[in-house]
Design a protein around this motif. Structure first.
Motif, PDB file in Angstrom:
ATOM      1  N   TRP A 125       0.250  -2.453  -0.297  1.00  0.00           N
ATOM      2  CA  TRP A 125      -0.761  -2.899   0.675  1.00  0.00           C
ATOM      3  C   TRP A 125      -2.162  -2.926   0.057  1.00  0.00           C
ATOM      4  CZ3 TRP A 125      -4.681   0.477   2.011  1.00  0.00           C
ATOM      5  CH2 TRP A 125      -4.454   1.835   1.782  1.00  0.00           C
ATOM      6  N   LEU A 126      -2.378  -2.138  -1.010  1.00  0.00           N
ATOM      7  CA  LEU A 126      -3.686  -2.163  -1.676  1.00  0.00           C
ATOM      8  C   LEU A 126      -3.900  -3.483  -2.415  1.00  0.00           C
ATOM      9  CD1 LEU A 126      -3.876   1.468  -3.123  1.00  0.00           C
ATOM     10  CD2 LEU A 126      -5.157   0.533  -1.190  1.00  0.00           C
ATOM     11  N   SER A 127      -2.864  -3.965  -3.089  1.00  0.00           N
ATOM     12  CA  SER A 127      -3.000  -5.257  -3.777  1.00  0.00           C
ATOM     13  C   SER A 127      -3.015  -6.402  -2.768  1.00  0.00           C
ATOM     14  CB  SER A 127      -1.877  -5.453  -4.806  1.00  0.00           C
ATOM     15  OG  SER A 127      -0.621  -5.532  -4.195  1.00  0.00           O
ATOM     16  N   ILE A 128      -2.283  -6.252  -1.666  1.00  0.00           N
ATOM     17  CA  ILE A 128      -2.340  -7.272  -0.606  1.00  0.00           C
ATOM     18  C   ILE A 128      -3.759  -7.364  -0.057  1.00  0.00           C
ATOM     19  CG2 ILE A 128      -1.614  -7.828   1.760  1.00  0.00           C
ATOM     20  CD1 ILE A 128       1.141  -6.705   1.076  1.00  0.00           C
ATOM     21  N   GLY A 129      -4.403  -6.218   0.137  1.00  0.00           N
ATOM     22  CA  GLY A 129      -5.784  -6.209   0.636  1.00  0.00           C
ATOM     23  C   GLY A 129      -6.744  -6.891  -0.325  1.00  0.00           C
ATOM     24  N   TRP A 165     -11.440   1.170  -4.944  1.00  0.00           N
ATOM     25  CA  TRP A 165     -10.881  -0.096  -4.454  1.00  0.00           C
ATOM     26  C   TRP A 165     -11.970  -1.159  -4.394  1.00  0.00           C
ATOM     27  CZ3 TRP A 165     -11.437  -3.613  -0.489  1.00  0.00           C
ATOM     28  CH2 TRP A 165     -10.366  -4.490  -0.281  1.00  0.00           C
ATOM     29  N   LEU A 166     -13.155  -0.781  -3.910  1.00  0.00           N
ATOM     30  CA  LEU A 166     -14.264  -1.733  -3.825  1.00  0.00           C
ATOM     31  C   LEU A 166     -14.740  -2.148  -5.217  1.00  0.00           C
ATOM     32  CD1 LEU A 166     -16.324  -0.176  -0.881  1.00  0.00           C
ATOM     33  CD2 LEU A 166     -14.950  -2.270  -0.834  1.00  0.00           C
ATOM     34  N   ILE A 193      -7.358   6.867 -10.453  1.00  0.00           N
ATOM     35  CA  ILE A 193      -6.375   5.881 -10.891  1.00  0.00           C
ATOM     36  C   ILE A 193      -6.554   5.514 -12.363  1.00  0.00           C
ATOM     37  CG2 ILE A 193      -6.327   4.877  -8.578  1.00  0.00           C
ATOM     38  CD1 ILE A 193      -7.580   2.374  -9.958  1.00  0.00           C
ATOM     39  N   PHE A 194      -7.535   6.123 -13.033  1.00  0.00           N
ATOM     40  CA  PHE A 194      -7.763   5.779 -14.429  1.00  0.00           C
ATOM     41  C   PHE A 194      -7.216   6.817 -15.404  1.00  0.00           C
ATOM     42  CE2 PHE A 194     -11.333   3.562 -12.278  1.00  0.00           C
ATOM     43  CZ  PHE A 194     -10.925   2.285 -12.568  1.00  0.00           C
ATOM     44  N   ASP A 195      -6.669   7.915 -14.921  1.00  0.00           N
ATOM     45  CA  ASP A 195      -6.190   8.970 -15.806  1.00  0.00           C
ATOM     46  C   ASP A 195      -4.688   9.132 -15.696  1.00  0.00           C
ATOM     47  OD1 ASP A 195      -9.131  10.840 -14.993  1.00  0.00           O
ATOM     48  OD2 ASP A 195      -8.750   9.606 -16.759  1.00  0.00           O
TER      49      ASP A 195
END
Length: 350
Positions: free
Chosen positions: A228-232, A108-109, A5-7
């Motif tokens: 759902w990732l930001s909701i988590g 994510w963690l 997710i950084f590239d």
């Protein structure tokens, strides 16, 4: 560490796409709808919440002692009344979800750790700021959020704080806003989303940390297209910051060792054994908080070259982008509404 997710194609500040023919006035009118929508969203929410409380006060004031009722006021006002108005106003704005990309559990963690640290940096910043304001105004302001936490009924608070609020707020302040502003560029879209999210809270106790974590939530959604990732992330932070903290605090507040200075030696030894676990848990928790705050500062600096965002998709320069987003009637009205809410909450006795 997986860094998918950084590239991305463009970094912040790199050359923008080849200039396109864009009607700046039309873009301002388009963005103005979002500003007016958010202003009405806030005004309707405040008005409905006030009406509900006035009616309840006249009919059955005992409901104000109900944890369930007090936690229901906000979601009822926001999602049954304010949200439909927002959707109606911004209905003509074109929405485009960010491209879906994968995020590993480890990333994510890592982002959760950064968010956790930013939350407490922001919270302490808000507390310090309000302490200064209290000293200047010679009035003891209190954080109204703590009044909604019932230590004896944490499960009720958990339903609204860990489930209802994250889902509703992420859908509004990440999905609805970013889907409609991503064409102006990643940084501008995420910044506006986080700013609106922070201002929506209406007080300085919550503004700083809401804005900070809002930037992270927005970055995650913008770069993955998965709400759902930001909701988590939001749910996890709310659980840690509200439920877990309240649970640990309640254990300390009920401590015989701290609350009863007249214990005999044998009673003190027994209380020390009983209270050792919550005291140790609180010590561990705040040790983690300090470590997370350090990580929230150090990790983004170390990974700054990997944190990338696309520029304007319609060829706007940076100056044009900020002009489109803030130099319009809707955005100005939105900012005025939010600033008035902040001002009202600073009036002594409110």
């Amino acid at each position: 560490m997986n860094n998918e997710i950084f590239d991305f194609e463009n970094r912040v500040g790199e050359d923008q796409p080849e200039a396109l023919t864009v009607d700046i006035r039309e873009e301002k009118r388009n963005f103005s709808r979002l500003g007016f929508g958010l202003a009405l969203y806030t005004l309707v929410y405040l008005a409905v919440a006030l009406v509900i409380q006035i009616v309840v006060l006249a009919v059955n004031s005992d409901l104000f002692n109900s944890t369930l009722f007090m936690n229901m006021i906000s979601p009822i006002s926001l999602y049954l009344f304010a949200l439909p108005i927002l959707l109606l106003v911004i209905g003509r704005m074109k929405a485009e979800r960010p491209e879906k990309k994968r995020m590993s559990v480890s990333v994510w963690l890592l982002i959760l750790l950064i968010s956790f640290g930013l939350m407490y940096i922001g919270a302490y910043t808000g507390n310090i700021f309000m302490a200064i304001v209290s000293k200047i105004a010679k009035y003891d302001y209190s954080n109204g959020l703590t009044s909604l936490i019932d230590y004896d009924k944490l499960w009720i608070t958990a339903i609204f704080v860990v489930i209802v609020a994250p889902i509703g707020e992420e859908l509004v302040f990440r999905k609805l806003i970013i889907d409609r502003t991503k064409k102006y560029g990643g940084f501008a879209s995420i910044f506006f989303s986080a700013l609106a999210f922070g201002l929506m809270h209406g007080n300085f106790y919550q503004f700083f940390y809401a804005f900070a974590v809002g930037l992270v939530f927005g970055y995650v959604y913008y770069n993955t297209g998965k709400i759902w990732l930001s909701i988590g992330l939001h749910a996890a932070l709310n659980f840690i910051g509200s439920i877990l903290t309240a649970y640990l605090s309640s254990g300390i507040e009920n401590s015989e060792l701290l609350n009863n200075p007249e214990l005999t030696e044998s009673e003190m030894m027994q209380a020390l054994v009983t209270d050792s676990l919550p005291l140790f848990a609180l010590f561990v928790f705040f040790s983690v908080v300090i470590a997370a705050m350090v990580c929230a500062i150090v990790i983004p600096i170390v990974l700054r070259k990997r944190i990338t965002l696309k520029g304007s998709e319609i060829g706007l320069t940076k100056g044009q982008t900020w002009s489109v987003m803030f130099a319009n009637c809707g955005a100005i009205v939105m900012l005025v509404v939010y600033l008035l809410e902040f001002a009202l909450n600073l009036i002594p006795g409110q």
